[in-house]
Design a protein around this motif. Structure first.
Motif, PDB file in Angstrom:
ATOM      1  N   PHE A 192      -4.198   0.398   6.227  1.00  0.00           N
ATOM      2  CA  PHE A 192      -2.649   0.938   6.029  1.00  0.00           C
ATOM      3  C   PHE A 192      -2.723   1.930   7.087  1.00  0.00           C
ATOM      4  O   PHE A 192      -3.149   2.879   7.182  1.00  0.00           O
ATOM      5  CB  PHE A 192      -2.191   1.237   4.741  1.00  0.00           C
ATOM      6  N   GLN A 232      -0.279  -3.297   7.578  1.00  0.00           N
ATOM      7  CA  GLN A 232      -0.983  -3.224   6.255  1.00  0.00           C
ATOM      8  C   GLN A 232      -1.766  -4.501   6.162  1.00  0.00           C
ATOM      9  O   GLN A 232      -0.902  -5.530   5.963  1.00  0.00           O
ATOM     10  CB  GLN A 232       0.108  -3.141   5.156  1.00  0.00           C
ATOM     11  N   THR A 290       0.732  -1.187  -0.146  1.00  0.00           N
ATOM     12  CA  THR A 290       0.072  -0.106   0.060  1.00  0.00           C
ATOM     13  C   THR A 290       0.851   1.264   0.054  1.00  0.00           C
ATOM     14  O   THR A 290       0.340   2.184  -0.609  1.00  0.00           O
ATOM     15  CB  THR A 290      -0.854  -0.211   1.142  1.00  0.00           C
TER      16      THR A 290
END
Length: 303
Positions: free
Chosen positions: A181, A176, A162
């Motif tokens: 995230f 994550q 991410t």
């Protein structure tokens, strides 16, 4: 018998006994078998699909000249051997040089890095880094969650699917999981890049990107609570909360008529499944049943 047809069937391992004799009688048969033998030594797959065969042959035919007829078999297999060698070099010098650490359900491990930094990896997470070249490139690939205590030195980078976190020397936590995230800074300063955003976090700051929504705030605790065997959440969808419970206990949770988007603030312990389930379900007015040692059903509480 057509040589192209024989070679294609040989590559696919589909020769009949009669075709096998015709293949062995070919001038290029020894050369072809030699290349195939080399390929197996390098853990590379052989070219066994007709489409691959045709693609290579088209490339070779495109380079033929009108005044000289080329035997395409030898160039084809030389190209194949180059691919095999390239794969071998990648495997032994790049892929095989990575140190990988992968945790299982309910497992947490702490790894000491070559420069004195340390990383604690949460359950069902994975890190990978180049130990041999660590002093030249302090970069770790992370999938899951980990807490980093970074020794001062060159730039230290944590790369996730991410976003990316860059520091020089500090303590921070990166989580994550699918569309979740989050980065928390516990000491020093970190730079976070994800999507089209760049954020600088100082001690006590956090940033979260959850289901397309960006949020910034302050840390509730001075260290990640999961390192103390407690998972904590602040306004997180209940589906993510139960997903973390599954990681910590190795169970499968089934939600019946429970909206996964319901938000939960609180936490649960990692050493008692019954207590953990009560910590989640009671505030949300839910009931649970432990069906087997590894299965849990959750549904709304009956009035």
């Amino acid at each position: 018998m057509d040589q192209d047809y024989l070679i294609q069937k040989w590559l696919a391992g589909e020769l009949t006994p009669e075709e096998e004799k015709a293949f062995e009688a070919m001038e290029d048969a020894p050369f072809l078998r030699e290349i195939a033998g080399d390929a197996t030594k390098f853990r590379a797959s052989q070219f066994s699909r007709a489409r691959q065969y045709d693609d290579f042959k088209k490339v070779l035919n495109a380079h033929k000249t009108p005044v000289r007829k080329l035997n395409w078999v030898r160039p084809l297999m030389r190209i194949a051997s180059i691919f095999v060698l390239g794969f071998a070099l990648y495997y032994f010098f790049i892929y095989d040089s990575l140190t990988q650490v992968e945790t299982q359900f309910g497992e947490k491990v702490t790894i000491d890095l070559p420069d004195g930094s340390a990383v604690t990896v949460n359950a069902l997470s994975e890190i990978a880094y180049n130990e041999k070249n660590w002093n030249g490139d302090r970069k770790i690939r992370l999938e899951g969650e980990a807490f980093f205590d970074v020794a001062k030195g060159k730039q230290f980078v944590v790369s996730t699917p991410t976003g990316e976190v860059t520091v020089l020397g500090t303590e921070f936590n990166v989580r994550q999981r699918d569309s979740f995230f989050e980065v928390k800074c516990f000491e020093g300063t970190v730079k976070v890049n994800f999507e089209d955003h760049e954020t600088i976090l100082d001690q006590g700051d956090k940033v979260r990107w959850y289901n397309g929504v960006l949020e910034q705030g302050e840390n509730t605790y001075s260290v990640p609570q999961w390192t103390k065997n407690v998972s904590d959440f602040q306004r997180v969808g209940v589906v993510e909360v139960f997903a973390e419970l599954e990681r910590q206990y190795g169970v499968k949770v089934t939600l019946e008529n429970v909206g996964g988007e319901r938000l939960f603030t609180g936490g649960f312990v990692h050493d008692n499944l019954d207590n953990a389930l009560k910590s989640i379900t009671v505030p949300l007015d839910l009931d649970y049943v432990i069906l087997e040692t590894d299965k849990v059903r959750v549904k709304p509480r009956e009035k």
